[in-house]
Scaffold this motif. Sequence first.
Motif, PDB file in Angstrom:
ATOM      1  N   ASP A 281       0.797  -1.235   0.000  1.00 44.62           N
ATOM      2  CA  ASP A 281       0.000   0.000   0.000  1.00 44.62           C
ATOM      3  C   ASP A 281       0.826   1.279   0.000  1.00 44.62           C
ATOM      4  O   ASP A 281       0.298   2.352   0.235  1.00 44.62           O
ATOM      5  CB  ASP A 281      -0.964  -0.004   1.198  1.00 44.62           C
ATOM      6  CG  ASP A 281      -0.229  -0.057   2.543  1.00 44.62           C
ATOM      7  OD1 ASP A 281       1.024  -0.020   2.544  1.00 44.62           O
ATOM      8  OD2 ASP A 281      -0.910  -0.142   3.577  1.00 44.62           O
TER       9      ASP A 281
ATOM     10  N   ALA B 247      -4.304  -1.360  -3.544  1.00 48.36           N
ATOM     11  CA  ALA B 247      -3.886  -1.182  -2.144  1.00 48.36           C
ATOM     12  C   ALA B 247      -3.244   0.185  -1.947  1.00 48.36           C
ATOM     13  O   ALA B 247      -3.338   0.776  -0.866  1.00 48.36           O
ATOM     14  CB  ALA B 247      -2.919  -2.291  -1.738  1.00 48.36           C
ATOM     15  N   SER B 248      -2.601   0.693  -2.996  1.00 46.25           N
ATOM     16  CA  SER B 248      -1.940   2.000  -2.928  1.00 46.25           C
ATOM     17  C   SER B 248      -2.880   3.134  -3.324  1.00 46.25           C
ATOM     18  O   SER B 248      -2.431   4.280  -3.513  1.00 46.25           O
ATOM     19  CB  SER B 248      -0.706   2.005  -3.845  1.00 46.25           C
ATOM     20  OG  SER B 248       0.253   1.056  -3.418  1.00 46.25           O
TER      21      SER B 248
END
Length: 318
Positions: free
Chosen positions: A146, A223-224
């Motif tokens: 992330d 996720a990022s």
Amino acid sequence: MSTEAQLIERYFLSLGAARTDVALGIGDDAALLDVPADQQLVLTTDTLVEGRHFLPGAAPHSLGHRALAVNLSDLAAMGATPAWALLSLNLPAIDDAWLRGFAAGFDALARAHQVALAGGNLTRGPLSITVQLAGLVPRGCALRRDGGRVGDLLCVSGTPGDAALGLEVRLGRRPAAGSEELCRRFDYPEARVQLGLQLRSLASACIDVSDGLYADIARLAAASSCGAVLQVDDLPLSVALCAAAGDAAWRYALGGGEDYELAFAMPVEQRAELAGRAVAGGVRCTVIGRLRAAAGIELHRAGSVIQFSHSGFDHFEV
Ligand SMILES: [Mg+2]
């Protein structure tokens, strides 16, 4: 008739590396391990089930390697140093030749990565193999999925797609002649543990490629809180894959799975640094795209935006 204790003594008692931080290993109810105060414990587990993750009759030596390698790959993606493993085996019957081969495959890879087998158990049942792997990372230094930022370069190690084609050979869908190297890439995945350690200071986010580059990059990007643009023409395709798959090679690289390479994001200014270290680490890393603000994955090929469905590559639905 062998008891569980006799089988463990015969095949598993001294598997893997001898480590001084194993205060109490196989033989008691549980293992005792010394964890340094400045490190975080990193844990992962993976199960391989016959008929689902490997074919009936698969070579036991490669299964011993593979069961550990898929877990090593998860720790590599976290930038962790592997240390201790637990092994649970479900065996339909006691087969000494199988156990010997499996133990040898597991042992060779465990020793290569300084992993001690600290415990486990044996049960009667349909063939399945579960490994739990523990490793260490300096507090606060783990790689995660992330941490990517808009504008970061996306990179992949090695040559994705090889293992997926090797699996097609193993499934009998392709001739084996000329594809020995691709089969080896499926049977003996190489977890990129050393690269993962180097990426701690270079990458902003990292994931190991187990379900296909496209799907796993999509996970890292999501996720990022980013999307991604991937350049299909920049995918690092092996000579062996191109020879076997021809014009479809890029589809294997994007959708194939079973690669156990690392895909990662890194700030643009780290590019030169990575090039120098990748040569030192022995595995090539290739820039294949960028993280972007808009959600979703956009594929560019020969100057056009193309569509790609990776749903046709779930190879284990046999
Ligand atoms: Mg993983």
